[in-house]
Write a protein that holds these residues in place. Sequence first.
Motif, PDB file in Angstrom:
ATOM      1  N   SER A  82       3.709  -4.716   1.511  1.00  0.00           N
ATOM      2  CA  SER A  82       4.456  -3.977   0.508  1.00  0.00           C
ATOM      3  C   SER A  82       5.467  -4.901  -0.149  1.00  0.00           C
ATOM      4  O   SER A  82       6.237  -5.575   0.533  1.00  0.00           O
ATOM      5  CB  SER A  82       5.180  -2.787   1.132  1.00  0.00           C
ATOM      6  N   GLY A 102      -4.290   1.476   0.600  1.00  0.00           N
ATOM      7  CA  GLY A 102      -3.024   1.107  -0.005  1.00  0.00           C
ATOM      8  C   GLY A 102      -2.982   1.385  -1.491  1.00  0.00           C
ATOM      9  O   GLY A 102      -3.822   2.114  -2.041  1.00  0.00           O
ATOM     10  N   THR A 103      -2.012   0.755  -2.153  1.00  0.00           N
ATOM     11  CA  THR A 103      -1.792   0.989  -3.576  1.00  0.00           C
ATOM     12  C   THR A 103      -1.484  -0.319  -4.284  1.00  0.00           C
ATOM     13  O   THR A 103      -0.689  -1.127  -3.780  1.00  0.00           O
ATOM     14  CB  THR A 103      -0.608   1.958  -3.792  1.00  0.00           C
ATOM     15  N   ASP A 159      -3.445  -1.718   2.983  1.00  0.00           N
ATOM     16  CA  ASP A 159      -2.434  -0.679   3.077  1.00  0.00           C
ATOM     17  C   ASP A 159      -1.175  -1.175   2.394  1.00  0.00           C
ATOM     18  O   ASP A 159      -1.149  -2.265   1.819  1.00  0.00           O
ATOM     19  CB  ASP A 159      -2.170  -0.269   4.535  1.00  0.00           C
ATOM     20  N   GLY A 160      -0.140  -0.365   2.436  1.00  0.00           N
ATOM     21  CA  GLY A 160       1.095  -0.741   1.778  1.00  0.00           C
ATOM     22  C   GLY A 160       0.997  -0.575   0.267  1.00  0.00           C
ATOM     23  O   GLY A 160      -0.001  -0.079  -0.276  1.00  0.00           O
ATOM     24  N   THR A 161       2.032  -1.012  -0.439  1.00  0.00           N
ATOM     25  CA  THR A 161       2.082  -0.930  -1.899  1.00  0.00           C
ATOM     26  C   THR A 161       2.397  -2.303  -2.460  1.00  0.00           C
ATOM     27  O   THR A 161       3.456  -2.872  -2.157  1.00  0.00           O
ATOM     28  CB  THR A 161       3.143   0.071  -2.371  1.00  0.00           C
ATOM     29  N   VAL A 162       1.500  -2.820  -3.256  1.00  0.00           N
ATOM     30  CA  VAL A 162       1.708  -4.084  -3.943  1.00  0.00           C
ATOM     31  C   VAL A 162       2.036  -3.763  -5.398  1.00  0.00           C
ATOM     32  O   VAL A 162       1.281  -3.062  -6.070  1.00  0.00           O
ATOM     33  CB  VAL A 162       0.460  -4.982  -3.867  1.00  0.00           C
ATOM     34  N   THR A 163       3.146  -4.270  -5.884  1.00  0.00           N
ATOM     35  CA  THR A 163       3.567  -4.033  -7.263  1.00  0.00           C
ATOM     36  C   THR A 163       3.270  -5.263  -8.102  1.00  0.00           C
ATOM     37  O   THR A 163       3.756  -6.361  -7.804  1.00  0.00           O
ATOM     38  CB  THR A 163       5.066  -3.711  -7.325  1.00  0.00           C
ATOM     39  N   GLN A 197       5.315 -11.126   1.166  1.00  0.00           N
ATOM     40  CA  GLN A 197       4.666  -9.834   1.406  1.00  0.00           C
ATOM     41  C   GLN A 197       3.173  -9.969   1.665  1.00  0.00           C
ATOM     42  O   GLN A 197       2.497  -8.979   1.834  1.00  0.00           O
ATOM     43  CB  GLN A 197       4.939  -8.884   0.227  1.00  0.00           C
TER      44      GLN A 197
END
Length: 493
Positions: A36, A84-85, A65-69, A44
């Motif tokens: 994330s 994840g996202t 999993d987690g959120t990568v921006t 990250q």
Amino acid sequence: MRASHLIPRLFVYCSIFVLPVTSWSADSSAKWLGGSGNWSDPLQWDSNPNYPNNNSTTYDATINDGTVTLNQDITIQRLFMNGGTLDGSSTLTLNDGLTMTGGTLGNPFFSSPITINLGAGSTSTVSGGTIVVLALNNAGIFNTSTGVRGDVHNLAGATWNQTLTASPVFGEFQRFDNAGSFVIHGDPKSNGVFTGSQFYNSGSVVGDANTTFRLRMGLGSSSGSISVGKFMFVDMEFYFDTGATLNANLFTWSEGGLHVRGNTTVNATTEVSNGFVEVLSGANLTINGTFTHLTDNSNTNLVGGSITSATPLNIQFGKLSGTGTINASVSNNGIVSPGGTIAYPGPVRDAPGELVINGSLSLLNNSKIVMEIGGLTQKTQYDHLVISGVVTLGGTLVLEMINGFQMHLNGSQTFTLLDSGDIISGVFANVANGGRLVSEDGTASFQVNYGAGSLFDPDDIVLSDPQIVPEPASLLLLAIGGGVVGIGRYRRR
């Protein structure tokens, strides 16, 4: 810690934890596993081949999993997404493509829309997960059995393979621009639908004989080819532009409009149901198959264009109208009305016109011919029909006065409503040859002449001896006036 190629391979299969930045260079087998945080933050990622670096396009990235921006524009080889996202408002370019089995690519609420570019020569496979993007630009091969929310551009030379499932909706695209090849595969029981979408085709749409390609509640056009089992649209406006070709077993629409703006060929059984088709000036619609109106709300209107068909147009219900040419015979059990109503520019107004039928015209028992009369000039002030073949009369003749022209009638005027190149047979149900017919609004009457015994060419329909019909109030005043005169005369006696 000494770097080696075993380290990145090992961590592909390990649980997520953070490694310090190392100094070795990436290669095409390297994978990063996302956690994330921002994409550009190396802390990250679980396996980190010293990003950023001068050879950043050679690595693959995996998000489980987690959120990568995505906080900046990034170019890599391939994205593997299993959960994840991936969110953000920047652009991700994938030279080798996308493999997706789960997770969310983009933001379901479009709060930070992402753009995905898939490179030429890439192959992408999406079998699960959710894609919600600002735009997805495909220049390679895209294989999917799910939907995409957002604008999709399938570029020239690209292929989009869409597999249908039992679910009726296979696309939730905001807009789909197909300049390449859009290929539909899968369950023949599926009623494949683009719902609430815009679909524009300048390439090719391909399906087999069992495929239904259905558009609903949107907007679309085609200047390319569509070859499917059934092509349907509901509650939508669709445009055929120059070069459009449709090959299908059945072509039908309802609660929507088909606008033909350029030369178009339809090789299909064509059915109009609760909708309309208009052919604009300079355009020709060629129909190789039957053409039928199915309901009273079916309308075909020529706006300076033409329709060509090897079989008769079957106007069982609804209306055939406009100004233009039909290169076919017509069987009418609805309404035939040259000219039409124009609402642009300016206010709604009646517009007389000329409808040419290069074929025969058969008027069945329930048919109507509706002719507008608003002046002495044929085609521009009153309606005109030109029929090259046999005319068989039936049904009723309806006369509509427009522009207040009834106040300018005199008994010497004539109006040729129909010219036939062959014989006229049969009889109107509401007026025989030589009989008088009152206009629909009751303001004028005419002698109607046609067929054997006509005062004019027996192969024409001609109105003669027009008369103004007094309004009931005028008749009452006339009667009262006559009565007063009679009473005065009686008293003087």
